[in-house]
Enzyme design. Structure first.
Site, mmCIF file in Angstrom:
data_model
loop_
_atom_site.group_PDB
_atom_site.id
_atom_site.type_symbol
_atom_site.label_atom_id
_atom_site.label_comp_id
_atom_site.label_asym_id
_atom_site.label_seq_id
_atom_site.Cartn_x
_atom_site.Cartn_y
_atom_site.Cartn_z
ATOM 1 N N ARG A 101 2.237 -7.954 -1.933
ATOM 2 C CA ARG A 101 3.650 -8.295 -2.106
ATOM 3 C C ARG A 101 3.947 -9.690 -1.565
ATOM 4 O O ARG A 101 4.568 -10.491 -2.219
ATOM 5 C CB ARG A 101 4.539 -7.280 -1.383
ATOM 6 C CG ARG A 101 4.465 -5.888 -1.953
ATOM 7 C CD ARG A 101 5.163 -4.912 -1.063
ATOM 8 N NE ARG A 101 4.462 -4.905 0.227
ATOM 9 C CZ ARG A 101 4.738 -4.115 1.238
ATOM 10 N NH1 ARG A 101 5.726 -3.278 1.151
ATOM 11 N NH2 ARG A 101 4.052 -4.171 2.358
ATOM 12 N N LYS A 117 0.063 9.577 11.676
ATOM 13 C CA LYS A 117 1.391 9.323 11.109
ATOM 14 C C LYS A 117 2.141 10.629 10.886
ATOM 15 O O LYS A 117 1.537 11.675 10.678
ATOM 16 C CB LYS A 117 1.268 8.566 9.781
ATOM 17 C CG LYS A 117 0.861 7.116 9.933
ATOM 18 C CD LYS A 117 1.010 6.393 8.622
ATOM 19 C CE LYS A 117 0.727 4.910 8.798
ATOM 20 N NZ LYS A 117 0.906 4.167 7.559
ATOM 21 N N SER A 177 7.352 1.866 0.916
ATOM 22 C CA SER A 177 7.756 3.252 1.169
ATOM 23 C C SER A 177 8.694 3.329 2.365
ATOM 24 O O SER A 177 9.649 4.112 2.372
ATOM 25 C CB SER A 177 6.526 4.126 1.412
ATOM 26 O OG SER A 177 5.730 4.195 0.256
ATOM 27 N N HIS A 195 4.156 0.873 -6.478
ATOM 28 C CA HIS A 195 2.857 1.548 -6.562
ATOM 29 C C HIS A 195 2.525 1.862 -8.022
ATOM 30 O O HIS A 195 1.395 1.650 -8.470
ATOM 31 C CB HIS A 195 2.870 2.877 -5.787
ATOM 32 C CG HIS A 195 2.980 2.750 -4.312
ATOM 33 N ND1 HIS A 195 3.905 3.471 -3.590
ATOM 34 C CD2 HIS A 195 2.274 2.018 -3.411
ATOM 35 C CE1 HIS A 195 3.760 3.182 -2.304
ATOM 36 N NE2 HIS A 195 2.790 2.300 -2.178
#
Length: 165
Positions: free
Chosen positions: A94, A45, A132, A21
């Site tokens: 990614r 979440k 993460s 990040h």
């Protein structure tokens, strides 16, 4: 002739913020007049850290970048971008599966607001595996994460998991 500054929103949960990040934030900082790191509060979440704690963590990691601001929002990213007068969404990629999901999201956002542009930055190769979720899983089982997140964030994560046991 004066031009409006180019403001980019870098949205995400950042739970926790990783070196990947930070790579995107630093590179975005070189491309745009201002980068707003926008921490999404997602009620569906169960985050490791509160929104306030994540903002504090990101601010500490970006303190040397004067044109980076950290904020939070709830709701649609496009609506937040309008509110902040930003016309660019900054996203990191990614792997190929990220591209498919991010492209779909970029097209959806454009249907919500035709003026929004999404700029994709390929993650530096050393962070292409990093998320993460990976950091949390490694830490939860006692693995080393100092090479994946800033030192102060690693300490916060270790403290969190040590307090849960």
């Amino acid at each position: 002739m004066t031009t409006n500054p180019t403001i980019a929103i870098y949205p995400g949960s950042f739970d926790p913020i990783t070196l990947g990040h930070l790579d995107i934030i630093r590179r975005g900082n070189q491309l745009f007049d201002r980068v707003i790191v926008a921490v999404l509060s997602n009620p569906s979440k169960q985050p490791l850290f509160t929104v306030a704690k994540r903002i504090e963590q990101i601010e500490s990691c970006t303190a040397d970048l004067s044109s980076v601001e950290v904020d939070s929002f709830v709701g649609l990213t496009v609506e937040y971008a309008k509110l902040r007068e930003a016309k660019v969404l900054l996203r990191g990629l990614r792997v190929l599966s990220d591209f498919e999901k991010e492209l779909q999201m970029a097209h959806t956002n454009e249907t919500l607001w035709a003026e929004i542009e999404t700029v994709f930055l390929a993650t530096a190769k050393e962070y292409s595996f990093l998320s993460s979720s990976v950091v949390k899983e490694i830490a939860q089982f006692g693995g080393a994460i100092e090479h994946l997140v800033p030192e102060n964030i690693a300490q916060d994560i270790y403290t969190h998991y040590n307090n849960k046991q």
